[in-house]
Design a protein around this motif. Structure first.
Motif, PDB file in Angstrom:
ATOM      1  N   ASN A  64      -3.644  -7.110  17.722  1.00  0.00           N
ATOM      2  CA  ASN A  64      -3.493  -8.111  17.335  1.00  0.00           C
ATOM      3  C   ASN A  64      -3.857  -9.523  16.518  1.00  0.00           C
ATOM      4  N   GLY A  65      -4.650  -9.034  15.608  1.00  0.00           N
ATOM      5  CA  GLY A  65      -4.913  -9.890  14.448  1.00  0.00           C
ATOM      6  C   GLY A  65      -6.491  -9.899  15.024  1.00  0.00           C
ATOM      7  N   LEU A  66      -7.508  -9.574  16.049  1.00  0.00           N
ATOM      8  CA  LEU A  66      -8.600  -9.341  16.953  1.00  0.00           C
ATOM      9  C   LEU A  66      -9.465  -8.275  15.572  1.00  0.00           C
ATOM     10  N   GLY A  67      -9.117  -6.412  15.205  1.00  0.00           N
ATOM     11  CA  GLY A  67      -9.371  -6.431  14.598  1.00  0.00           C
ATOM     12  C   GLY A  67      -9.168  -5.644  12.523  1.00  0.00           C
ATOM     13  N   VAL A  68      -9.812  -5.573  11.929  1.00  0.00           N
ATOM     14  CA  VAL A  68      -9.620  -5.445  10.288  1.00  0.00           C
ATOM     15  C   VAL A  68      -9.141  -4.564  10.264  1.00  0.00           C
ATOM     16  N   SER A  69      -8.535  -4.134   9.242  1.00  0.00           N
ATOM     17  CA  SER A  69      -8.141  -2.923   8.473  1.00  0.00           C
ATOM     18  C   SER A  69      -8.619  -3.418   7.096  1.00  0.00           C
ATOM     19  N   ILE A  70      -9.353  -2.371   6.044  1.00  0.00           N
ATOM     20  CA  ILE A  70      -9.824  -2.380   4.888  1.00  0.00           C
ATOM     21  C   ILE A  70      -9.277  -1.649   3.983  1.00  0.00           C
ATOM     22  N   LEU A  71      -8.727  -2.096   3.097  1.00  0.00           N
ATOM     23  CA  LEU A  71      -7.776  -1.251   2.576  1.00  0.00           C
ATOM     24  C   LEU A  71      -8.253  -1.283   0.629  1.00  0.00           C
ATOM     25  N   SER A  72      -7.592  -0.537   0.091  1.00  0.00           N
ATOM     26  CA  SER A  72      -8.203  -0.200  -1.589  1.00  0.00           C
ATOM     27  C   SER A  72      -6.907  -0.921  -2.263  1.00  0.00           C
ATOM     28  N   THR A  73      -7.267  -1.640  -3.128  1.00  0.00           N
ATOM     29  CA  THR A  73      -5.944  -2.143  -3.721  1.00  0.00           C
ATOM     30  C   THR A  73      -6.123  -2.078  -5.622  1.00  0.00           C
ATOM     31  N   PRO A  74      -5.688  -2.687  -5.778  1.00  0.00           N
ATOM     32  CA  PRO A  74      -5.749  -2.664  -7.451  1.00  0.00           C
ATOM     33  C   PRO A  74      -6.655  -3.879  -7.142  1.00  0.00           C
ATOM     34  N   ARG A  75      -7.267  -4.793  -6.916  1.00  0.00           N
ATOM     35  CA  ARG A  75      -7.296  -5.760  -6.804  1.00  0.00           C
ATOM     36  C   ARG A  75      -9.462  -6.051  -5.899  1.00  0.00           C
ATOM     37  N   GLY A  76      -9.059  -4.987  -5.768  1.00  0.00           N
ATOM     38  CA  GLY A  76     -10.544  -4.594  -4.926  1.00  0.00           C
ATOM     39  C   GLY A  76     -10.862  -3.438  -3.977  1.00  0.00           C
ATOM     40  N   VAL A  77     -12.191  -3.830  -3.075  1.00  0.00           N
ATOM     41  CA  VAL A  77     -11.258  -3.291  -1.435  1.00  0.00           C
ATOM     42  C   VAL A  77     -11.194  -4.624  -0.753  1.00  0.00           C
ATOM     43  N   LEU A  78     -10.476  -4.686  -0.188  1.00  0.00           N
ATOM     44  CA  LEU A  78     -10.171  -6.095   0.512  1.00  0.00           C
ATOM     45  C   LEU A  78      -9.600  -5.673   2.144  1.00  0.00           C
ATOM     46  N   SER A  79      -9.652  -6.885   2.951  1.00  0.00           N
ATOM     47  CA  SER A  79      -9.407  -6.724   4.342  1.00  0.00           C
ATOM     48  C   SER A  79      -7.981  -7.076   4.190  1.00  0.00           C
ATOM     49  N   ASP A  80      -7.662  -7.165   5.794  1.00  0.00           N
ATOM     50  CA  ASP A  80      -5.445  -7.077   5.159  1.00  0.00           C
ATOM     51  C   ASP A  80      -5.733  -8.223   5.386  1.00  0.00           C
ATOM     52  N   ASN A  81      -6.815  -9.761   5.531  1.00  0.00           N
ATOM     53  CA  ASN A  81      -6.175 -11.235   6.071  1.00  0.00           C
ATOM     54  C   ASN A  81      -6.371 -11.100   4.107  1.00  0.00           C
ATOM     55  N   GLU A  82      -7.708 -10.786   3.508  1.00  0.00           N
ATOM     56  CA  GLU A  82      -7.595 -11.161   2.209  1.00  0.00           C
ATOM     57  C   GLU A  82      -6.330 -10.698   1.042  1.00  0.00           C
ATOM     58  N   ALA A  83      -5.963  -8.881   1.559  1.00  0.00           N
ATOM     59  CA  ALA A  83      -4.845  -8.522   0.831  1.00  0.00           C
ATOM     60  C   ALA A  83      -3.499  -9.457   0.960  1.00  0.00           C
ATOM     61  N   ARG A  84      -3.511  -9.879   2.310  1.00  0.00           N
ATOM     62  CA  ARG A  84      -1.886 -10.833   2.317  1.00  0.00           C
ATOM     63  C   ARG A  84      -1.883 -12.094   2.050  1.00  0.00           C
ATOM     64  N   ALA A  85      -3.663 -12.965   2.030  1.00  0.00           N
ATOM     65  CA  ALA A  85      -3.787 -14.125   0.877  1.00  0.00           C
ATOM     66  C   ALA A  85      -3.274 -13.910  -0.492  1.00  0.00           C
ATOM     67  N   GLN A  86      -3.298 -12.926  -1.182  1.00  0.00           N
ATOM     68  CA  GLN A  86      -3.246 -12.209  -2.294  1.00  0.00           C
ATOM     69  C   GLN A  86      -1.818 -11.728  -2.791  1.00  0.00           C
ATOM     70  N   HIS A  87      -1.150 -11.004  -1.531  1.00  0.00           N
ATOM     71  CA  HIS A  87      -0.046 -10.870  -2.087  1.00  0.00           C
ATOM     72  C   HIS A  87      -0.507  -9.586  -2.211  1.00  0.00           C
TER      73      HIS A  87
END
Length: 132
Positions: free
Chosen positions: A99-122
Motif C-alpha cells: 500500500n505504498g510503504l514498499g518499493v518496486s525496483i524496475l529496469s527501464t529504458p531510462r535506467g534502473v528506477l524505483s516505482d515512484n521515479e518510474a511513475r514520475a517519468q511515466h
C-alpha cells in the motif's frame, strides 16, 4: 562456481546479512548491481556501498546495511523477475507494494528506477524486485 542470477545472489546476501545483523556484506561488482544499489540508497534501504579492488581479482562491492533502533531497514526483499521468467509491467499495471510503504525496483529504458521515479517519468519496464 558460476552464478546465473547475479541480482538474486546480491539480494540474498543482503537478506542473510540483515538476519545475521551484519554491518557490511560483500558481493562481486557489476554495473547493473551498482545501479540497483544506487536505487536502494536513494530510497533509504541501505546506507551506501563502495567498490573495493583487491589485487588482480574482480572488484567487490561492500554494502553497508542500515538498521533503525536495532531492527533492519529492510523487512522483506524478494526477486520478482528471474532469468527463467521475466516479468514486465507498464506504468498503469504497476501496483503499490504494501500500500505504498514498499518499493518496486524496475529496469527501464531510462535506467534502473524505483516505482515512484518510474511513475514520475511515466515509463514502465522489467520488475526486478520488491522491497519493504
Amino acid at each position: 562456481m558460476s552464478v546465473t542470477d547475479t541480482l538474486g545472489d546480491m539480494l540474498t546476501r543482503i537478506r542473510n546479512g540483515q538476519m545475521a545483523r551484519m554491518a557490511v556484506v560483500t558481493c562481486s561488482s557489476s554495473k547493473f548491481r551498482k545501479h540497483v544499489l544506487e536505487t536502494l540508497t536513494r530510497e533509504g534501504y541501505i546506507r551506501g556501498f563502495t567498490e573495493v579492488q583487491q589485487g588482480s581479482a574482480q572488484a567487490q562491492l561492500e554494502i553497508e546495511l542500515k538498521y533503525h533502533e536495532g531492527e533492519p531497514a529492510i523487512r522483506k526483499i524478494e526477486r520478482v523477475s528471474t532469468p527463467g521468467r521475466r516479468v514486465y509491467s507498464g506504468i498503469k499495471d504497476l501496483g503499490r507494494v504494501f500500500n505504498g510503504l514498499g518499493v518496486s525496483i524496475l529496469s527501464t529504458p531510462r535506467g534502473v528506477l524505483s516505482d515512484n521515479e518510474a511513475r514520475a517519468q511515466h515509463v514502465g519496464g522489467e520488475v526486478l524486485c520488491r522491497i519493504f
